[in-house]
Design a protein around this motif. Structure first.
Motif, PDB file in Angstrom:
ATOM      1  N   PHE A 175       0.835  -1.198   0.000  1.00  0.00           N
ATOM      2  CA  PHE A 175       0.000   0.000   0.000  1.00  0.00           C
ATOM      3  C   PHE A 175       0.872   1.251   0.000  1.00  0.00           C
ATOM      4  CE2 PHE A 175      -2.892  -3.142   1.790  1.00  0.00           C
ATOM      5  CZ  PHE A 175      -4.066  -2.863   1.102  1.00  0.00           C
ATOM      6  N   GLN A 179      -2.662   5.768   0.037  1.00  0.00           N
ATOM      7  CA  GLN A 179      -3.758   4.794   0.149  1.00  0.00           C
ATOM      8  C   GLN A 179      -4.077   4.504   1.606  1.00  0.00           C
ATOM      9  OE1 GLN A 179      -1.784   1.796  -2.385  1.00  0.00           O
ATOM     10  NE2 GLN A 179      -3.625   1.806  -3.669  1.00  0.00           N
ATOM     11  N   ASP A 182      -6.038   7.292   3.123  1.00  0.00           N
ATOM     12  CA  ASP A 182      -7.423   7.262   2.668  1.00  0.00           C
ATOM     13  C   ASP A 182      -8.206   6.150   3.364  1.00  0.00           C
ATOM     14  OD1 ASP A 182      -9.620   7.987   0.809  1.00  0.00           O
ATOM     15  OD2 ASP A 182      -9.253   5.974   0.035  1.00  0.00           O
ATOM     16  N   LYS A 183      -7.628   4.956   3.475  1.00  0.00           N
ATOM     17  CA  LYS A 183      -8.333   3.799   4.011  1.00  0.00           C
ATOM     18  C   LYS A 183      -8.473   3.839   5.532  1.00  0.00           C
ATOM     19  CE  LYS A 183      -8.736   1.635   0.030  1.00  0.00           C
ATOM     20  NZ  LYS A 183     -10.062   1.414  -0.604  1.00  0.00           N
TER      21      LYS A 183
END
Length: 226
Positions: A175, A179, A182-183
């Motif tokens: 990742f 990312q 965001d996650k």
């Protein structure tokens, strides 16, 4: 009632204005106009979220943030300050803050962030399975967010736990830092990718299994190898 909020802010007028907006949103609001009163609230009551001013006389926000996260690590904390330097933001996030806003505050943005933080926490609680995950030397109780390694309970901040769980449920996948922001933190998060590096560093220091298996993929990001 949507939730219980504590505002710790030595600017009384600002404190009252924030409380007025949040009360109109349906929150139960408590007020502390100095650090000592805030500390008393922290020790004797529980809150879903605390809005905490950093720069206060006698008891500053940094010391209170440490108190909150040691006393009630599940409590969400939004820091507010007139200082917006990157190092201050990083330091606050390292101590466990969930969000950071620079004064002068936009009341609409503050209310939005409060709503999003509490909604995200509520949603994750609803979908959390009451189960035990065992991986290597780790035992993770999702329902009460407890981590045990070799019979020792590991103390993690809420975001450290979220990041740890995300890596475990998405193992062997690389990742990017963006990312992960965001996650795990959410698209509205105001921090930068150094926040991810700091939390990865903390996980490696606190959890022996992650120190061995959470790999840096140079030029890309991170992955947990199982």
């Amino acid at each position: 009632m949507k939730g219980k909020i504590l505002i710790i802010e030595d600017e009384k007028k600002l404190c009252d204005i924030i409380g007025l907006y949040l009360s109109k949103e349906g929150y139960e609001v408590n007020y502390a106009y100095d650090g000592e009163t805030g500390e008393s609230f922290i020790e004797n009551s529980s809150f879903n979220l605390i809005i905490l001013d950093v720069m206060m006389p006698q008891k500053d926000g940094w010391s209170l943030l440490r108190k909150i996260k040691s006393h009630s690590p599940e409590t969400l904390v939004i820091l507010t300050t007139a200082r917006g330097e990157e190092e201050d933001r990083i330091f606050g996030l390292e101590l466990g803050a969930d969000d950071y806003m620079v004064k002068p505050l936009s009341m609409r943005e503050l209310v939005l962030r409060v709503n999003l933080r509490l909604k995200s926490k509520s949603s994750s609680s609803i979908h959390t399975k009451s189960s035990m995950i065992e991986i290597g030397s780790l035992a993770i109780e999702e329902d009460n967010r407890r981590v045990i390694e070799k019979d020792v309970i590991i103390s993690l901040t809420p975001k450290e736990f979220d990041l740890m769980l995300f890596f475990i449920k998405n193992s062997n996948i690389v990742f990017k830092r963006e990312q992960l922001l965001d996650k795990v933190w959410g698209y509205d998060f105001a921090g930068d990718t150094r926040t991810v590096d700091t939390h990865v560093k903390n996980l490696r220091e606190k959890i022996y299994y992650f120190n061995s298996n959470l790999k840096t993929v140079w030029g890309v990001g991170y992955k947990l190898e199982l």
